[in-house]
Write a protein that holds these residues in place. Structure first.
Motif, PDB file in Angstrom:
ATOM      1  N   TRP B 133       0.916  -1.102  -0.070  1.00 22.71           N
ATOM      2  CA  TRP B 133       0.092  -0.099   0.012  1.00 22.71           C
ATOM      3  C   TRP B 133       0.912   1.229   0.067  1.00 22.71           C
ATOM      4  O   TRP B 133       0.377   2.328  -0.573  1.00 22.71           O
ATOM      5  CB  TRP B 133      -1.011  -0.035   1.028  1.00 22.71           C
ATOM      6  CG  TRP B 133      -0.605  -0.116   2.504  1.00 22.71           C
ATOM      7  CD1 TRP B 133      -0.456  -0.996   3.339  1.00 22.71           C
ATOM      8  CD2 TRP B 133      -0.260   1.164   3.412  1.00 22.71           C
ATOM      9  NE1 TRP B 133      -0.093  -0.669   4.722  1.00 22.71           N
ATOM     10  CE2 TRP B 133       0.144   0.741   4.537  1.00 22.71           C
ATOM     11  CE3 TRP B 133      -0.115   2.651   2.936  1.00 22.71           C
ATOM     12  CZ2 TRP B 133       0.454   1.489   5.732  1.00 22.71           C
ATOM     13  CZ3 TRP B 133       0.470   3.364   4.022  1.00 22.71           C
ATOM     14  CH2 TRP B 133       0.728   2.904   5.220  1.00 22.71           C
ATOM     15  N   ARG B 134       1.843   1.233   0.691  1.00 26.32           N
ATOM     16  CA  ARG B 134       3.019   2.369   0.541  1.00 26.32           C
ATOM     17  C   ARG B 134       3.480   2.643  -0.736  1.00 26.32           C
ATOM     18  O   ARG B 134       3.508   3.772  -1.189  1.00 26.32           O
ATOM     19  CB  ARG B 134       4.056   2.174   1.506  1.00 26.32           C
ATOM     20  CG  ARG B 134       3.747   2.484   3.098  1.00 26.32           C
ATOM     21  CD  ARG B 134       5.140   2.263   3.971  1.00 26.32           C
ATOM     22  NE  ARG B 134       4.726   2.450   5.281  1.00 26.32           N
ATOM     23  CZ  ARG B 134       4.686   3.787   5.964  1.00 26.32           C
ATOM     24  NH1 ARG B 134       4.935   4.726   5.150  1.00 26.32           N
ATOM     25  NH2 ARG B 134       4.381   3.747   7.170  1.00 26.32           N
ATOM     26  N   GLY B 135       3.672   1.550  -1.465  1.00 21.17           N
ATOM     27  CA  GLY B 135       4.226   1.822  -2.902  1.00 21.17           C
ATOM     28  C   GLY B 135       3.249   2.571  -3.726  1.00 21.17           C
ATOM     29  O   GLY B 135       3.440   3.314  -4.594  1.00 21.17           O
ATOM     30  N   ALA B 136       1.732   1.717  -3.383  1.00 19.17           N
ATOM     31  CA  ALA B 136       0.814   2.084  -4.351  1.00 19.17           C
ATOM     32  C   ALA B 136       0.353   3.533  -4.045  1.00 19.17           C
ATOM     33  O   ALA B 136       0.199   4.406  -4.995  1.00 19.17           O
ATOM     34  CB  ALA B 136      -0.343   1.253  -4.265  1.00 19.17           C
ATOM     35  N   PHE B 137       0.495   4.046  -2.802  1.00 19.92           N
ATOM     36  CA  PHE B 137       0.180   5.536  -2.503  1.00 19.92           C
ATOM     37  C   PHE B 137       1.604   6.368  -3.046  1.00 19.92           C
ATOM     38  O   PHE B 137       1.164   7.637  -3.359  1.00 19.92           O
ATOM     39  CB  PHE B 137       0.279   5.682  -0.922  1.00 19.92           C
ATOM     40  CG  PHE B 137      -0.515   7.055  -0.572  1.00 19.92           C
ATOM     41  CD1 PHE B 137      -1.610   7.402  -0.774  1.00 19.92           C
ATOM     42  CD2 PHE B 137       0.571   7.719  -0.018  1.00 19.92           C
ATOM     43  CE1 PHE B 137      -1.953   8.537  -0.292  1.00 19.92           C
ATOM     44  CE2 PHE B 137       0.134   9.248   0.383  1.00 19.92           C
ATOM     45  CZ  PHE B 137      -1.204   9.528   0.245  1.00 19.92           C
ATOM     46  N   ALA B 138       2.904   5.791  -3.034  1.00 14.55           N
ATOM     47  CA  ALA B 138       3.886   6.693  -3.699  1.00 14.55           C
ATOM     48  C   ALA B 138       3.565   6.803  -5.059  1.00 14.55           C
ATOM     49  O   ALA B 138       3.876   8.105  -5.523  1.00 14.55           O
ATOM     50  CB  ALA B 138       5.143   5.963  -3.558  1.00 14.55           C
ATOM     51  N   GLU B 139       2.878   5.873  -5.803  1.00 11.25           N
ATOM     52  CA  GLU B 139       2.784   6.190  -7.184  1.00 11.25           C
ATOM     53  C   GLU B 139       1.887   7.189  -7.662  1.00 11.25           C
ATOM     54  O   GLU B 139       1.686   7.656  -8.433  1.00 11.25           O
ATOM     55  CB  GLU B 139       2.372   4.672  -7.839  1.00 11.25           C
ATOM     56  CG  GLU B 139       3.524   3.827  -8.111  1.00 11.25           C
ATOM     57  CD  GLU B 139       2.920   2.267  -8.499  1.00 11.25           C
ATOM     58  OE1 GLU B 139       1.987   2.265  -8.933  1.00 11.25           O
ATOM     59  OE2 GLU B 139       3.849   1.441  -8.073  1.00 11.25           O
ATOM     60  N   LEU B 140       0.843   7.245  -6.385  1.00 11.07           N
ATOM     61  CA  LEU B 140      -0.338   8.249  -6.564  1.00 11.07           C
ATOM     62  C   LEU B 140       0.207   9.755  -6.260  1.00 11.07           C
ATOM     63  O   LEU B 140      -0.283  10.633  -6.780  1.00 11.07           O
ATOM     64  CB  LEU B 140      -1.515   7.897  -5.785  1.00 11.07           C
ATOM     65  CG  LEU B 140      -2.667   8.712  -5.764  1.00 11.07           C
ATOM     66  CD1 LEU B 140      -3.452   8.687  -6.806  1.00 11.07           C
ATOM     67  CD2 LEU B 140      -3.466   8.278  -4.466  1.00 11.07           C
ATOM     68  N   THR B 141       1.248   9.860  -5.583  1.00 11.70           N
ATOM     69  CA  THR B 141       1.505  11.072  -4.897  1.00 11.70           C
ATOM     70  C   THR B 141       2.942  11.874  -5.222  1.00 11.70           C
ATOM     71  O   THR B 141       3.039  12.919  -5.166  1.00 11.70           O
ATOM     72  CB  THR B 141       1.333  10.990  -3.335  1.00 11.70           C
ATOM     73  OG1 THR B 141       2.279  10.189  -2.906  1.00 11.70           O
ATOM     74  CG2 THR B 141      -0.242  10.879  -3.008  1.00 11.70           C
ATOM     75  N   GLU B 142       3.798  10.520  -5.831  1.00 12.74           N
ATOM     76  CA  GLU B 142       5.031  11.249  -6.015  1.00 12.74           C
ATOM     77  C   GLU B 142       5.339  11.037  -7.597  1.00 12.74           C
ATOM     78  O   GLU B 142       4.923  10.162  -8.147  1.00 12.74           O
ATOM     79  CB  GLU B 142       6.237  10.338  -5.589  1.00 12.74           C
ATOM     80  CG  GLU B 142       6.193  10.558  -3.820  1.00 12.74           C
ATOM     81  CD  GLU B 142       6.677   9.494  -3.115  1.00 12.74           C
ATOM     82  OE1 GLU B 142       7.791   8.926  -3.652  1.00 12.74           O
ATOM     83  OE2 GLU B 142       6.719   9.422  -2.072  1.00 12.74           O
TER      84      GLU B 142
END
Lengths: 333, 237
Positions: B133-142
């Motif tokens: 989930w951290r990786g997916a969130f990073a793809e959304l925000t970074e």
């Protein structure tokens, strides 16, 4: 209201003859819409700004400029219309325009200003830039032509007036440190974009020379024969990933000296200076709004009132203040 | 339309429909959309500009209401139902894909698009692996130019320490916040309060646009419904 019909965007058209065959009047008013007018056009309830009772919702003009023999040199139309969002939220119109002919009759000076929305007193900045700025510019043009005009000094002088007025206003409002604020801090309370156009009323080979200087995103266009809209400045926000609202505005003085853009406008064409309230929906001038304004402005509208109705067209989601000043040269017989 | 640029404000509701949402919580979740419709019907300036979309997530994520003009007569609101686990990762990935394609389409249609706003509502911990989930969130925000303003909202068993990682931007002048149900509050009521916050943010953002702003405006802390608290990312380190 018996017999009246409500149109799709709320304007009420009264069929006069049906209502009373003996009535000795005629005429009707229906507002303009381009494409889908949006819900705001019919549903917004306009409310006053409790701090701006003397700030008019709409101002307009329609005049002809004459030569020494009382022949028309040009037609001028101007209107500044409070946007639907300002009407809905009860805030004053922040756009302003000014125009005047130099006392020697040689030039027409036009100023159009768009007060920066975030500043509570920005309409005052717009007033100074558009009206006082035009007055100062017209006076200064008596001694120097637009080709050699010291534009940077002039823009700075307008900025100084806005800054001074802002400090005075803040002092009146009881802001203790108004004198100690930086210009940037003053600009948070009042700031404006502005565009000045100087039109030579003596044509060369039929065409009038135009000098345009701007700070921020107010734009000048020439409506060429055949209905082509030609912008005199870069169209804003092109290529931006997401929309951004940051603008250059006085009293902050641009880092680089303003360079006038030059063009000419001839009979059959029109010079139109406008704020982004109308410039944004116009876009590149190739869409539905460009077509509409071409249709209604290929020749000067009959009156300032009619011109203001054009400026105030409704189109979904375009609810900013709108201001335009238009100049149509008249062909010499 | 090829050259004119009406300005739009995309809002996404991303909502947890894992099995723990069964009952009154789901009922309140389903009440959010009609409440937004009612608010927009009274705000014509805003309703001409807002586009609203709903994604729900359990074991997977689904677009339940594609980004749309909620007052369009052809729109019918979906009925949310519960399913499965709590995959934050699936929600983030689908949201990113939706934002990317929605913004691309809106721009192709000639609109200017303000930065999307996301209200994310969950009642529990993610059931994915943390790196997932951290990786997916990073793809959304970074490294995503159209990253959304992301507002996580937690009710019931949601873990504030986990949700706090989802506040985006976490710092700076346009920092977002997290909304949490206070202890002892009824979780279904808390969802209704979060809906109120979403609606007042929408209204405030619309007014802000009218005043030259372009960001998502969240309500002041003193204006929050009682039973909900607001937190910045520094509150949970």
């Amino acid at each position: 209201m018996a017999g009246s019909t409500e149109t799709h965007h709320g304007a009420v058209a009264v069929p006069v003859a049906d209502a009373d065959p003996t009535a000795d009047w005629r005429g009707q008013f229906e507002s303009f819409a381009v494409g889908e007018p949006g819900r705001a056009a019919s549903l917004v309830v306009p409310v006053p700004d409790p701090d701006g009772w003397d700030r008019r919702d709409t101002v307009l003009d329609g005049v002809a400029l004459l030569d020494g023999a009382k022949k028309r040199v040009a037609e001028v139309r101007a209107a500044s219309v409070r946007g639907l969002s300002h009407r809905a939220y009860g805030t004053v119109r922040q756009d302003e325009y000014g125009f005047r002919r130099t006392s020697d009759g040689r030039h027409l000076v036009i100023g159009v200003a768009d007060g920066v929305s975030s500043g509570k007193h920005s309409h005052r900045a717009a007033l100074i830039a558009a009206r006082k700025g035009v007055e100062m510019l017209a006076r200064a043009l008596r001694s120097t032509g637009p080709e050699t005009f010291p534009w940077a000094d002039f823009v700075r002088a307008v900025a100084n007036r806005i800054e001074r007025s802002g400090r005075d206003r803040l002092i009146t409002k009881g802001v203790a440190d108004a004198e100690g604020m930086s210009v940037r801090e003053v600009a948070e309370h009042l700031a404006t974009t502005v565009l000045y156009a100087v039109v030579d009323l003596v044509p060369v080979n039929g065409a009038h020379d135009v000098h345009v200087v701007s700070v921020g995103d107010t734009s000048a266009w020439v409506l060429r024969a055949g209905g082509r809209w030609e912008p005199l400045e870069a169209v804003k926000n092109d290529g931006a990933e997401l929309h951004s609202s940051s603008v250059q505005a006085l009293p902050m003085v641009p880092g680089t000296a303003p360079v006038p853009v030059r063009t000419t406008v001839a009979p059959g064409e029109a010079l139109v200076v406008m704020t982004d309230g109308i410039g944004d929906p116009l876009g590149h001038g190739t869409g539905a709004v460009g077509r509409f304004l071409t249709d209604v402005w290929s020749t000067p509208p009959a009156s300032g009132l009619e011109f203001a109705a054009h400026v105030g067209f409704s189109r979904k989601s375009f609810d900013d203040d709108r201001t335009a000043v238009a100049f149509w040269p008249v062909a010499r017989a | 339309m090829e050259s004119e640029k009406a300005k739009l404000l995309p809002f996404y509701l991303v909502i947890d429909v894992s099995v723990s949402m069964t009952g009154d919580k789901l009922k309140q979740a389903n009440a959010i959309m009609p409440a937004v419709v009612d608010a927009l019907a009274d705000a014509p300036i805003l309703s001409d500009k807002v586009r609203f979309g709903v994604i729900d997530f359990g074991s997977d994520a689904q677009v339940r209401l594609p980004l749309c003009d909620l007052l369009d007569e052809n729109v019918s609101l979906p009925a949310l139902t519960v399913r499965g686990a709590t995959s934050f990762a699936a929600a983030f990935r689908l949201l990113r894909a939706e934002i990317e394609s929605n913004v691309k389409q809106l721009k192709a249609d000639g609109f200017q698009v303000h930065r999307p706003a996301v209200f994310f509502i969950s009642d529990g911990d993610p059931t994915d692996r943390e790196d997932d989930w951290r990786g997916a969130f990073a793809e959304l925000t970074e490294n995503f130019p159209i990253y959304p303003n992301f507002v996580p909202c937690g009710v019931d068993d949601a873990n504030p320490k986990i949700l706090a990682n989802l506040i985006h931007p976490a710092t700076g002048p346009k920092a977002m916040q997290m909304y949490l149900m206070q202890n002892g509050q009824n979780p279904a009521d808390a969802i209704a309060m979060i809906a109120e916050i979403l609606i007042s943010s929408m209204l405030a953002s619309g007014q802000s646009i009218a005043q030259g702003g372009s960001g998502l405006l969240l309500p002041d802390k003193q204006d929050l419904p009682s039973g909900i608290s607001a937190h910045s990312s520094e509150d949970f380190v």
